[in-house]
Design a protein around this motif. Structure first.
Motif, PDB file in Angstrom:
ATOM      1  N   THR A   1     -73.079   0.788 -73.702  1.00  0.00           N
ATOM      2  CA  THR A   1     -73.177   0.763 -72.243  1.00  0.00           C
ATOM      3  C   THR A   1     -74.506   1.331 -71.778  1.00  0.00           C
TER       4      THR A   1
ATOM      5  N   VAL B   1     -77.930  -0.727 -70.079  1.00  0.00           N
ATOM      6  CA  VAL B   1     -78.576  -0.347 -68.816  1.00  0.00           C
ATOM      7  C   VAL B   1     -80.037   0.010 -69.077  1.00  0.00           C
TER       8      VAL B   1
ATOM      9  N   PHE C   1     -82.385  -6.131 -59.310  1.00  0.00           N
ATOM     10  CA  PHE C   1     -81.200  -6.160 -60.170  1.00  0.00           C
ATOM     11  C   PHE C   1     -81.209  -7.278 -61.201  1.00  0.00           C
TER      12      PHE C   1
ATOM     13  N   PHE D   1     -77.695  -7.541 -64.244  1.00  0.00           N
ATOM     14  CA  PHE D   1     -76.511  -8.403 -64.289  1.00  0.00           C
ATOM     15  C   PHE D   1     -76.094  -8.710 -65.733  1.00  0.00           C
TER      16      PHE D   1
ATOM     17  N   VAL E   1     -74.681  -5.501 -67.397  1.00  0.00           N
ATOM     18  CA  VAL E   1     -73.297  -5.196 -67.019  1.00  0.00           C
ATOM     19  C   VAL E   1     -72.331  -6.124 -67.746  1.00  0.00           C
TER      20      VAL E   1
ATOM     21  N   THR F   1     -69.581  -4.715 -70.390  1.00  0.00           N
ATOM     22  CA  THR F   1     -68.165  -4.959 -70.118  1.00  0.00           C
ATOM     23  C   THR F   1     -67.511  -5.716 -71.263  1.00  0.00           C
TER      24      THR F   1
ATOM     25  N   GLY G   1     -67.687  -1.257 -68.123  1.00  0.00           N
ATOM     26  CA  GLY G   1     -68.332  -2.145 -67.158  1.00  0.00           C
ATOM     27  C   GLY G   1     -68.545  -1.456 -65.828  1.00  0.00           C
ATOM     28  N   VAL G   2     -67.545  -0.711 -65.379  1.00  0.00           N
ATOM     29  CA  VAL G   2     -67.680   0.044 -64.124  1.00  0.00           C
ATOM     30  C   VAL G   2     -68.791   1.089 -64.268  1.00  0.00           C
TER      31      VAL G   2
ATOM     32  N   SER H   1     -71.379   0.932 -66.265  1.00  0.00           N
ATOM     33  CA  SER H   1     -72.671   0.250 -66.288  1.00  0.00           C
ATOM     34  C   SER H   1     -73.088  -0.224 -64.899  1.00  0.00           C
ATOM     35  N   ILE H   2     -72.135  -0.586 -64.051  1.00  0.00           N
ATOM     36  CA  ILE H   2     -72.458  -0.940 -62.662  1.00  0.00           C
ATOM     37  C   ILE H   2     -73.012   0.268 -61.927  1.00  0.00           C
TER      38      ILE H   2
ATOM     39  N   SER I   1     -76.475   1.180 -63.397  1.00  0.00           N
ATOM     40  CA  SER I   1     -77.460   0.175 -62.996  1.00  0.00           C
ATOM     41  C   SER I   1     -77.841   0.332 -61.527  1.00  0.00           C
ATOM     42  N   GLY I   2     -76.848   0.597 -60.688  1.00  0.00           N
ATOM     43  CA  GLY I   2     -77.141   0.811 -59.267  1.00  0.00           C
ATOM     44  C   GLY I   2     -78.027   2.012 -59.043  1.00  0.00           C
TER      45      GLY I   2
END
Length: 94
Positions: free
Chosen positions: A23, A27, A48, A52, A55, A59, A67-68, A70-71, A74-75
Motif C-alpha cells: 500500500t 502511493v 491525481f 488512481f 489505489v 486495493t 484501499g481506503v 491508499s486513498i 494519496s489525497g
C-alpha cells in the motif's frame, strides 16, 4: 496463488505487513511518477493522475481497508505536493 474456482480453494491470507508495505509502496510510486511529470507539466496540473492506479493496485493486493488507506495517503500527498498552495494541507479555493 490464484484461487481455483472449480476446486473451491481459497489462497492463504497475505501477511498484514506485506499488504501495508505494498500500500505504501504504491502511493510512493504514484508520487514519484507524478513528480517526474513536473519537469514537463505545471506543478498543479493533473495532481491525481498516477494515484488512481496506485489505489487500484493497493486495493487489489491488500483488500478494502488497504484501499481506503491508499486513498487517504494519496489525497494527503497530492494535496501537499501538487495542489495550491504547495506544501500546505489548506485548500483556499473550492
Amino acid at each position: 496463488m490464484i484461487a481455483d474456482i472449480a476446486s473451491g480453494e481459497i489462497p492463504p491470507h497475505r501477511q498484514w505487513w506485506k499488504r501495508l508495505s505494498v500500500t505504501v509502496a504504491c502511493v510512493l510510486a504514484g508520487w514519484l511518477l507524478r513528480e517526474a511529470l513536473s519537469f514537463t507539466l505545471p506543478a498543479t496540473a493533473l495532481p491525481f493522475i498516477f494515484f488512481f492506479p496506485a489505489v487500484a493496485l493497493a486495493t487489489w493486493y491488500g483488500g478494502f481497508w488497504h484501499g481506503v488507506l491508499s486513498i487517504a495517503l494519496s489525497g494527503l500527498v497530492a494535496t501537499w505536493f501538487f495542489i495550491e498552495p504547495i506544501h500546505s494541507l489548506a485548500i483556499h479555493r473550492l
